[in-house]
Motif scaffolding. Structure first.
Motif, PDB file in Angstrom:
ATOM      1  N   VAL A 145       0.840  -1.201   0.000  1.00 59.69           N
ATOM      2  CA  VAL A 145       0.000   0.000   0.000  1.00 59.69           C
ATOM      3  C   VAL A 145       0.871   1.245   0.000  1.00 59.69           C
ATOM      4  N   ARG A 146       1.903   1.222   0.817  1.00 65.18           N
ATOM      5  CA  ARG A 146       2.803   2.380   0.891  1.00 65.18           C
ATOM      6  C   ARG A 146       3.489   2.612  -0.462  1.00 65.18           C
ATOM      7  N   PHE A 147       3.886   1.515  -1.108  1.00 65.55           N
ATOM      8  CA  PHE A 147       4.535   1.622  -2.420  1.00 65.55           C
ATOM      9  C   PHE A 147       3.578   2.210  -3.446  1.00 65.55           C
ATOM     10  N   TYR A 148       2.328   1.739  -3.447  1.00 65.61           N
ATOM     11  CA  TYR A 148       1.335   2.273  -4.371  1.00 65.61           C
ATOM     12  C   TYR A 148       1.092   3.757  -4.105  1.00 65.61           C
ATOM     13  N   ARG A 149       1.063   4.117  -2.832  1.00 68.43           N
ATOM     14  CA  ARG A 149       0.856   5.519  -2.477  1.00 68.43           C
ATOM     15  C   ARG A 149       2.010   6.373  -2.988  1.00 68.43           C
ATOM     16  N   GLU A 150       3.238   5.885  -2.846  1.00 68.04           N
ATOM     17  CA  GLU A 150       4.403   6.639  -3.307  1.00 68.04           C
ATOM     18  C   GLU A 150       4.435   6.762  -4.822  1.00 68.04           C
ATOM     19  N   ARG A 151       3.913   5.740  -5.516  1.00 65.77           N
ATOM     20  CA  ARG A 151       3.867   5.782  -6.985  1.00 65.77           C
ATOM     21  C   ARG A 151       2.689   6.589  -7.506  1.00 65.77           C
ATOM     22  N   GLY A 152       1.815   7.047  -6.623  1.00 65.60           N
ATOM     23  CA  GLY A 152       0.653   7.815  -7.060  1.00 65.60           C
ATOM     24  C   GLY A 152      -0.486   6.971  -7.575  1.00 65.60           C
ATOM     25  N   LEU A 153      -0.456   5.665  -7.306  1.00 66.90           N
ATOM     26  CA  LEU A 153      -1.515   4.781  -7.777  1.00 66.90           C
ATOM     27  C   LEU A 153      -2.780   4.899  -6.945  1.00 66.90           C
ATOM     28  N   ILE A 154      -2.662   5.347  -5.717  1.00 70.74           N
ATOM     29  CA  ILE A 154      -3.835   5.663  -4.917  1.00 70.74           C
ATOM     30  C   ILE A 154      -3.692   7.100  -4.415  1.00 70.74           C
ATOM     31  N   SER A 155      -4.820   7.748  -4.213  1.00 73.46           N
ATOM     32  CA  SER A 155      -4.796   9.156  -3.807  1.00 73.46           C
ATOM     33  C   SER A 155      -4.419   9.282  -2.335  1.00 73.46           C
ATOM     34  N   PRO A 156      -3.967  10.459  -1.919  1.00 71.56           N
ATOM     35  CA  PRO A 156      -3.606  10.667  -0.518  1.00 71.56           C
ATOM     36  C   PRO A 156      -4.819  10.485   0.394  1.00 71.56           C
ATOM     37  N   PRO A 157      -4.601  10.058   1.624  1.00 73.31           N
ATOM     38  CA  PRO A 157      -5.709   9.904   2.570  1.00 73.31           C
ATOM     39  C   PRO A 157      -6.160  11.259   3.102  1.00 73.31           C
ATOM     40  N   ARG A 158      -7.331  11.271   3.697  1.00 77.98           N
ATOM     41  CA  ARG A 158      -7.788  12.468   4.407  1.00 77.98           C
ATOM     42  C   ARG A 158      -7.144  12.453   5.790  1.00 77.98           C
ATOM     43  N   ARG A 159      -6.556  13.564   6.187  1.00 81.85           N
ATOM     44  CA  ARG A 159      -5.815  13.598   7.449  1.00 81.85           C
ATOM     45  C   ARG A 159      -6.541  14.434   8.499  1.00 81.85           C
ATOM     46  N   GLU A 160      -6.538  13.909   9.700  1.00 80.15           N
ATOM     47  CA  GLU A 160      -7.015  14.618  10.877  1.00 80.15           C
ATOM     48  C   GLU A 160      -5.928  14.516  11.936  1.00 80.15           C
ATOM     49  N   GLY A 161      -5.130  15.551  12.022  1.00 83.00           N
ATOM     50  CA  GLY A 161      -3.989  15.483  12.931  1.00 83.00           C
ATOM     51  C   GLY A 161      -3.000  14.439  12.452  1.00 83.00           C
ATOM     52  N   ARG A 162      -2.682  13.487  13.302  1.00 88.14           N
ATOM     53  CA  ARG A 162      -1.740  12.430  12.959  1.00 88.14           C
ATOM     54  C   ARG A 162      -2.429  11.198  12.381  1.00 88.14           C
ATOM     55  N   ILE A 163      -3.768  11.268  12.226  1.00 88.14           N
ATOM     56  CA  ILE A 163      -4.523  10.114  11.730  1.00 88.14           C
ATOM     57  C   ILE A 163      -4.804  10.290  10.239  1.00 88.14           C
ATOM     58  N   ALA A 164      -4.525   9.231   9.470  1.00 86.27           N
ATOM     59  CA  ALA A 164      -4.801   9.222   8.032  1.00 86.27           C
ATOM     60  C   ALA A 164      -5.998   8.312   7.768  1.00 86.27           C
ATOM     61  N   TRP A 165      -7.022   8.869   7.157  1.00 88.10           N
ATOM     62  CA  TRP A 165      -8.250   8.115   6.907  1.00 88.10           C
ATOM     63  C   TRP A 165      -8.333   7.697   5.432  1.00 88.10           C
ATOM     64  N   TYR A 166      -8.474   6.394   5.207  1.00 84.94           N
ATOM     65  CA  TYR A 166      -8.710   5.852   3.867  1.00 84.94           C
ATOM     66  C   TYR A 166     -10.169   5.418   3.783  1.00 84.94           C
ATOM     67  N   ASP A 167     -10.744   5.487   2.572  1.00 84.32           N
ATOM     68  CA  ASP A 167     -12.166   5.175   2.423  1.00 84.32           C
ATOM     69  C   ASP A 167     -12.386   4.087   1.370  1.00 84.32           C
ATOM     70  N   ASP A 168     -13.661   3.896   0.999  1.00 84.50           N
ATOM     71  CA  ASP A 168     -14.021   2.849   0.031  1.00 84.50           C
ATOM     72  C   ASP A 168     -13.396   3.092  -1.334  1.00 84.50           C
ATOM     73  N   HIS A 169     -13.167   4.367  -1.671  1.00 81.32           N
ATOM     74  CA  HIS A 169     -12.529   4.680  -2.944  1.00 81.32           C
ATOM     75  C   HIS A 169     -11.116   4.096  -3.001  1.00 81.32           C
ATOM     76  N   HIS A 170     -10.372   4.220  -1.916  1.00 74.76           N
ATOM     77  CA  HIS A 170      -9.019   3.668  -1.869  1.00 74.76           C
ATOM     78  C   HIS A 170      -9.054   2.140  -1.960  1.00 74.76           C
ATOM     79  N   LEU A 171     -10.017   1.536  -1.271  1.00 72.46           N
ATOM     80  CA  LEU A 171     -10.129   0.078  -1.312  1.00 72.46           C
ATOM     81  C   LEU A 171     -10.485  -0.402  -2.716  1.00 72.46           C
ATOM     82  N   ALA A 172     -11.418   0.314  -3.370  1.00 70.31           N
ATOM     83  CA  ALA A 172     -11.790  -0.060  -4.741  1.00 70.31           C
ATOM     84  C   ALA A 172     -10.597   0.078  -5.677  1.00 70.31           C
ATOM     85  N   ARG A 173      -9.768   1.120  -5.493  1.00 69.47           N
ATOM     86  CA  ARG A 173      -8.608   1.293  -6.347  1.00 69.47           C
ATOM     87  C   ARG A 173      -7.600   0.166  -6.138  1.00 69.47           C
ATOM     88  N   LEU A 174      -7.390  -0.247  -4.897  1.00 72.47           N
ATOM     89  CA  LEU A 174      -6.457  -1.354  -4.633  1.00 72.47           C
ATOM     90  C   LEU A 174      -6.954  -2.648  -5.269  1.00 72.47           C
TER      91      LEU A 174
END
Length: 216
Positions: A15-44
């Motif tokens: 997942v981290r590799f895909y994120r670095e390659r731009g294959l999945i979009s950045p997560p929504r961040r709230e402070g130190r928490i990164a939130w991934y949603d159904d869109h990220h899961l569908a892309r994976l």
């Protein structure tokens, strides 16, 4: 990210590799928490499905960029406009299955430009079940998808000209034509003329003289 990886059934480092390659979009961040949603899961899941079908990560990235540049389904289909065509919803993996080995960024961009395909969230919408079926059959018969799309562009030009002819002819002798009587009349004329044109073309092909053999 750990929860997303678990849902997708892949390692966190992938997942981290895909994120670095731009294959999945950045997560929504709230402070130190990164939130991934159904869109990220569908892309994976799409990435996994396309990898299974022989696509490379670079090719998938190119497809994703082309996919994201496509027009919204409401823009392509229109809202409330009458149509006889039935749209078909597809995942990117299903589209790849319809046109095995032919879903390239170039072909995808052409289909999006023609308006054959539109985007609705993580899904692709083909504007016509009939056109999708015929296109897939032509590709299975060995016609490259690029050739099918080029022919579709030419057919679109002639179809637009025919539609303009029918509408203006009826408008010249009455009020604005209603779709209900116009459509069957237009279909009947075009079907009959195309059938006779095919007959003429095939007769010419059957009656053509064979090429002369040169003597040496």
């Amino acid at each position: 990210m750990e929860e997303l990886a678990k849902e997708a059934g892949i390692p966190v480092r992938t997942v981290r590799f895909y994120r670095e390659r731009g294959l999945i979009s950045p997560p929504r961040r709230e402070g130190r928490i990164a939130w991934y949603d159904d869109h990220h899961l569908a892309r994976l899941r799409t990435i996994a499905g396309l990898l299974e079908r022989g696509h490379t990560l670079t090719g998938i990235a190119d497809l994703a960029r082309t996919f994201e540049s496509g027009r919204d389904v409401a823009e392509v289909l229109g809202l409330g406009e009458p149509t006889e065509e039935t749209p078909v919803r597809l995942t990117p993996e299903q589209l790849a299955d319809y046109f095995e080995g032919e879903v390239t960024p170039e072909n995808l961009a052409t289909a999006l430009d023609l308006g054959y395909l539109a985007i609705d969230g993580d899904e692709i919408v083909h504007i016509s079940r009939r056109l999708l079926k015929v296109s897939a059959e032509l590709v299975r018969e060995g016609v490259p998808l690029a050739t099918v799309l080029a022919a579709g562009r030419r057919v679109r030009e002639h179809a637009d000209a025919l539609a303009e002819l029918f509408v203006t002819t009826l408008e010249a002798h009455g009020d604005k034509p209603e779709p209900a009587p116009l459509r069957p009349l237009a279909h009947a004329v075009v079907d009959a003329e195309l059938s006779m044109a095919l007959d003429r073309r095939l007769r010419r092909a059957d009656g053509a003289a064979p090429p002369q053999e040169s003597s040496t």
